[in-house]
Design a protein around this motif. Structure first.
Motif, PDB file in Angstrom:
ATOM      1  N   GLU A 205     -11.429   7.088  12.008  1.00  7.78           N
ATOM      2  CA  GLU A 205     -11.413   8.175  12.971  1.00  7.78           C
ATOM      3  C   GLU A 205     -10.007   8.521  13.454  1.00  7.78           C
ATOM      4  OE1 GLU A 205     -14.079   7.054  16.065  1.00  7.78           O
ATOM      5  OE2 GLU A 205     -15.876   7.569  14.911  1.00  7.78           O
ATOM      6  N   VAL A 206      -9.026   7.983  12.752  1.00  6.53           N
ATOM      7  CA  VAL A 206      -7.645   8.321  13.097  1.00  6.53           C
ATOM      8  C   VAL A 206      -7.145   9.394  12.136  1.00  6.53           C
ATOM      9  CG1 VAL A 206      -7.111   6.090  14.104  1.00  6.53           C
ATOM     10  CG2 VAL A 206      -6.797   6.453  11.654  1.00  6.53           C
ATOM     11  N   SER A 207      -5.978   9.943  12.429  1.00  3.14           N
ATOM     12  CA  SER A 207      -5.431  11.018  11.609  1.00  3.14           C
ATOM     13  C   SER A 207      -5.013  10.486  10.241  1.00  3.14           C
ATOM     14  CB  SER A 207      -4.222  11.626  12.303  1.00  3.14           C
ATOM     15  OG  SER A 207      -3.192  10.672  12.392  1.00  3.14           O
ATOM     16  N   ARG A 208      -4.903  11.394   9.275  1.00  2.00           N
ATOM     17  CA  ARG A 208      -4.473  10.977   7.940  1.00  2.00           C
ATOM     18  C   ARG A 208      -3.040  10.467   7.971  1.00  2.00           C
ATOM     19  NH1 ARG A 208      -6.009  16.054   6.791  1.00  2.00           N
ATOM     20  NH2 ARG A 208      -3.908  16.484   6.042  1.00  2.00           N
ATOM     21  N   THR A 209      -2.271  10.965   8.914  1.00  2.00           N
ATOM     22  CA  THR A 209      -0.895  10.479   9.058  1.00  2.00           C
ATOM     23  C   THR A 209      -0.866   8.985   9.311  1.00  2.00           C
ATOM     24  OG1 THR A 209      -0.287  12.602  10.000  1.00  2.00           O
ATOM     25  CG2 THR A 209       1.238  10.786  10.326  1.00  2.00           C
ATOM     26  N   ALA A 210      -1.698   8.550  10.236  1.00  2.00           N
ATOM     27  CA  ALA A 210      -1.735   7.127  10.577  1.00  2.00           C
ATOM     28  C   ALA A 210      -2.136   6.296   9.369  1.00  2.00           C
ATOM     29  CB  ALA A 210      -2.701   6.893  11.733  1.00  2.00           C
ATOM     30  N   VAL A 211      -3.164   6.777   8.652  1.00  3.74           N
ATOM     31  CA  VAL A 211      -3.621   6.043   7.469  1.00  3.74           C
ATOM     32  C   VAL A 211      -2.530   5.991   6.413  1.00  3.74           C
ATOM     33  CG1 VAL A 211      -5.301   6.040   5.601  1.00  3.74           C
ATOM     34  CG2 VAL A 211      -6.021   6.610   7.921  1.00  3.74           C
ATOM     35  N   SER A 212      -1.815   7.092   6.244  1.00 10.79           N
ATOM     36  CA  SER A 212      -0.734   7.134   5.255  1.00 10.79           C
ATOM     37  C   SER A 212       0.338   6.108   5.601  1.00 10.79           C
ATOM     38  CB  SER A 212      -0.130   8.536   5.224  1.00 10.79           C
ATOM     39  OG  SER A 212       0.915   8.594   4.265  1.00 10.79           O
ATOM     40  N   GLN A 213       0.652   5.994   6.887  1.00  8.65           N
ATOM     41  CA  GLN A 213       1.634   4.996   7.308  1.00  8.65           C
ATOM     42  C   GLN A 213       1.120   3.587   7.060  1.00  8.65           C
ATOM     43  OE1 GLN A 213       2.173   6.247  11.336  1.00  8.65           O
ATOM     44  NE2 GLN A 213       3.808   7.683  10.831  1.00  8.65           N
ATOM     45  N   HIS A 214      -0.142   3.371   7.309  1.00 11.83           N
ATOM     46  CA  HIS A 214      -0.727   2.059   7.043  1.00 11.83           C
ATOM     47  C   HIS A 214      -0.634   1.722   5.559  1.00 11.83           C
ATOM     48  CE1 HIS A 214      -1.960   1.189  11.013  1.00 11.83           C
ATOM     49  NE2 HIS A 214      -2.926   2.069  11.083  1.00 11.83           N
ATOM     50  N   LEU A 215      -0.922   2.735   4.726  1.00 10.16           N
ATOM     51  CA  LEU A 215      -0.849   2.519   3.282  1.00 10.16           C
ATOM     52  C   LEU A 215       0.578   2.176   2.859  1.00 10.16           C
ATOM     53  CD1 LEU A 215      -3.170   5.403   2.025  1.00 10.16           C
ATOM     54  CD2 LEU A 215      -3.619   2.943   1.948  1.00 10.16           C
ATOM     55  N   THR A 216       1.557   2.832   3.495  1.00  8.77           N
ATOM     56  CA  THR A 216       2.954   2.540   3.186  1.00  8.77           C
ATOM     57  C   THR A 216       3.291   1.090   3.521  1.00  8.77           C
ATOM     58  OG1 THR A 216       3.573   4.834   3.622  1.00  8.77           O
ATOM     59  CG2 THR A 216       5.329   3.200   3.662  1.00  8.77           C
ATOM     60  N   VAL A 217       2.821   0.642   4.685  1.00  9.73           N
ATOM     61  CA  VAL A 217       3.087  -0.739   5.098  1.00  9.73           C
ATOM     62  C   VAL A 217       2.441  -1.731   4.139  1.00  9.73           C
ATOM     63  CG1 VAL A 217       2.686  -2.445   6.915  1.00  9.73           C
ATOM     64  CG2 VAL A 217       3.360  -0.124   7.516  1.00  9.73           C
ATOM     65  N   LEU A 218       1.186  -1.467   3.798  1.00  7.41           N
ATOM     66  CA  LEU A 218       0.471  -2.367   2.893  1.00  7.41           C
ATOM     67  C   LEU A 218       1.128  -2.397   1.509  1.00  7.41           C
ATOM     68  CD1 LEU A 218      -3.202  -1.461   3.879  1.00  7.41           C
ATOM     69  CD2 LEU A 218      -2.091  -3.681   4.174  1.00  7.41           C
ATOM     70  N   LYS A 219       1.566  -1.228   1.060  1.00  5.42           N
ATOM     71  CA  LYS A 219       2.230  -1.158  -0.237  1.00  5.42           C
ATOM     72  C   LYS A 219       3.559  -1.908  -0.181  1.00  5.42           C
ATOM     73  CE  LYS A 219       3.882   2.776  -1.604  1.00  5.42           C
ATOM     74  NZ  LYS A 219       3.944   4.198  -2.014  1.00  5.42           N
ATOM     75  N   GLY A 220       4.287  -1.753   0.935  1.00  4.36           N
ATOM     76  CA  GLY A 220       5.560  -2.455   1.101  1.00  4.36           C
ATOM     77  C   GLY A 220       5.393  -3.965   1.118  1.00  4.36           C
ATOM     78  N   ALA A 221       4.248  -4.412   1.609  1.00  3.19           N
ATOM     79  CA  ALA A 221       3.981  -5.854   1.655  1.00  3.19           C
ATOM     80  C   ALA A 221       3.446  -6.367   0.325  1.00  3.19           C
ATOM     81  CB  ALA A 221       2.995  -6.159   2.775  1.00  3.19           C
ATOM     82  N   GLY A 222       3.257  -5.473  -0.631  1.00  3.09           N
ATOM     83  CA  GLY A 222       2.767  -5.888  -1.948  1.00  3.09           C
ATOM     84  C   GLY A 222       1.284  -6.147  -1.979  1.00  3.09           C
ATOM     85  N   LEU A 223       0.560  -5.657  -0.979  1.00  2.94           N
ATOM     86  CA  LEU A 223      -0.876  -5.898  -0.928  1.00  2.94           C
ATOM     87  C   LEU A 223      -1.666  -4.787  -1.607  1.00  2.94           C
ATOM     88  CD1 LEU A 223      -1.048  -7.116   2.792  1.00  2.94           C
ATOM     89  CD2 LEU A 223      -1.251  -8.507   0.735  1.00  2.94           C
ATOM     90  N   LEU A 224      -0.962  -3.688  -1.950  1.00  2.00           N
ATOM     91  CA  LEU A 224      -1.612  -2.537  -2.574  1.00  2.00           C
ATOM     92  C   LEU A 224      -0.783  -2.048  -3.750  1.00  2.00           C
ATOM     93  CD1 LEU A 224      -3.665  -2.345  -0.310  1.00  2.00           C
ATOM     94  CD2 LEU A 224      -2.922  -0.021   0.145  1.00  2.00           C
ATOM     95  N   VAL A 225      -1.454  -1.392  -4.677  1.00  3.53           N
ATOM     96  CA  VAL A 225      -0.742  -0.688  -5.747  1.00  3.53           C
ATOM     97  C   VAL A 225      -1.196   0.767  -5.765  1.00  3.53           C
ATOM     98  CG1 VAL A 225      -0.134  -2.562  -7.292  1.00  3.53           C
ATOM     99  CG2 VAL A 225      -2.437  -1.637  -7.325  1.00  3.53           C
ATOM    100  N   GLU A 226      -0.234   1.654  -6.018  1.00  2.45           N
ATOM    101  CA  GLU A 226      -0.520   3.092  -6.005  1.00  2.45           C
ATOM    102  C   GLU A 226      -0.507   3.638  -7.426  1.00  2.45           C
ATOM    103  OE1 GLU A 226       2.103   5.447  -3.414  1.00  2.45           O
ATOM    104  OE2 GLU A 226       2.226   6.864  -5.075  1.00  2.45           O
ATOM    105  N   ARG A 227      -1.452   4.529  -7.710  1.00  3.91           N
ATOM    106  CA  ARG A 227      -1.509   5.154  -9.031  1.00  3.91           C
ATOM    107  C   ARG A 227      -1.764   6.643  -8.829  1.00  3.91           C
ATOM    108  NH1 ARG A 227      -5.712   6.117 -12.958  1.00  3.91           N
ATOM    109  NH2 ARG A 227      -7.273   5.305 -11.533  1.00  3.91           N
ATOM    110  N   ARG A 228      -0.906   7.489  -9.382  1.00  5.18           N
ATOM    111  CA  ARG A 228      -1.030   8.933  -9.180  1.00  5.18           C
ATOM    112  C   ARG A 228      -1.892   9.558 -10.261  1.00  5.18           C
ATOM    113  NH1 ARG A 228       4.677  11.062  -6.629  1.00  5.18           N
ATOM    114  NH2 ARG A 228       5.101   9.205  -5.388  1.00  5.18           N
ATOM    115  N   GLU A 229      -2.719  10.475  -9.827  1.00  5.66           N
ATOM    116  CA  GLU A 229      -3.607  11.186 -10.746  1.00  5.66           C
ATOM    117  C   GLU A 229      -3.674  12.635 -10.263  1.00  5.66           C
ATOM    118  OE1 GLU A 229      -8.185  10.726 -11.112  1.00  5.66           O
ATOM    119  OE2 GLU A 229      -7.333   9.310 -12.537  1.00  5.66           O
ATOM    120  N   GLY A 230      -2.785  13.470 -10.825  1.00  6.23           N
ATOM    121  CA  GLY A 230      -2.677  14.830 -10.314  1.00  6.23           C
ATOM    122  C   GLY A 230      -2.030  14.806  -8.948  1.00  6.23           C
ATOM    123  N   THR A 231      -2.614  15.532  -8.009  1.00  5.56           N
ATOM    124  CA  THR A 231      -2.073  15.501  -6.649  1.00  5.56           C
ATOM    125  C   THR A 231      -2.611  14.307  -5.861  1.00  5.56           C
ATOM    126  OG1 THR A 231      -3.862  16.789  -5.682  1.00  5.56           O
ATOM    127  CG2 THR A 231      -2.060  18.012  -6.692  1.00  5.56           C
TER     128      THR A 231
END
Lengths: 129, 129
Positions: free
Chosen positions: B52-78
């Motif tokens: 229920e938070v903004s997408r901005t907040a979630v995006s920042q959380h994803l950045t933190v998790l990715k920085g900690a090596g807990l997530l991997v990102e894969r691009r598929e189009g946009t």
DNA sequence: CGCTAACGTTAGCGCGAACTGACACTCGAA
DNA sequence: TTCGAGTGTCAGTTCGCGCTAACGTTAGCG
């Protein structure tokens, strides 16, 4: 007995306990304190002497760790002896195992889907849920 | 190869990595996000829709998790798909096992000391170090 | 009782972090 | 190239938290 309100409450309680554990362990000094008292029982003054911050700060850290169930306090005269409490890590251990196995599982499924896509030639494979 | 400066550096690096992991996991929403992407690969928008938070907040959380090596990102189009990365939990797993065994050990030693005190009748038993 | 040692507690300060809103960017389609 | 969908990023604000300094508390000694 799944999905009933009582189960939700239990889940919420576990999450709250895990949150307290994680927040306590998120602080580097608190992890260092925990390492100290995990190897031997120590008095508050002895613990404080191991760091370069004031005894007040260490005392607050001890309060937080005790509140999270990661420490137990034993009084001996005016001294207060602290030692680590292994059961306090049980919740974190459960979370870790769950996340670990689930992560391995999703990685395995993605590899299988990728292989199926190579064989099938671009058929619909993203409906696995 | 113990106690040499290179070992200290390695220790410090591990501690820093563990600190990043712990700080990332100290946030309840980040743990919830990790649980989501541990079960299936999801896009940023899908993850954001789960809270229920903004997408901005979630995006920042994803950045933190990715920085900690807990997530991997894969691009598929946009779209950007995220999934959990099990190896990111290895450091925390090591810390947990170490703290767990050490805590059990100090508890065992204290029980033995207490028993020896009961048998010996108050002799000096607190020199075990 | 007075005194000291060993701690915990409270008030206040400063920094970091989580959140929102606005803006910029990158694809893919028309 | 123009447009919209899908996301990341940049100020700015609020709020929690770790720290210090001063004070309060309890146990033991004379």
């Amino acid at each position: 007995m799944n999905g009933v309100p009582a189960d939700q409450d239990e889940r919420a309680r576990d999450e709250q306990a895990l949150d307290e554990t994680m927040r306590a362990l998120a602080e580097p000094r608190r992890r260092a304190i925990l390492r100290l008292v995990a190897h031997e029982e120590l008095a508050a003054g002895e613990i404080a002497a191991a760091f370069e911050v004031s005894r007040t700060a260490v005392s607050q850290h001890l309060t937080v760790l005790k509140g999270a169930g990661l420490l137990v306090e034993r009084r001996e005269g005016t001294r207060r002896l602290y030692r680590a409490r292994p059961e306090g890590l049980a919740g974190l251990r459960d979370f870790l195992d769950e996340a670990w196995t689930a992560s391995l599982d999703v990685a395995r499924r993605l590899v299988e889907a990728d292989r199926a896509q190579l064989v099938g030639g671009g058929q619909e494979v993203r409906d696995a849920g």
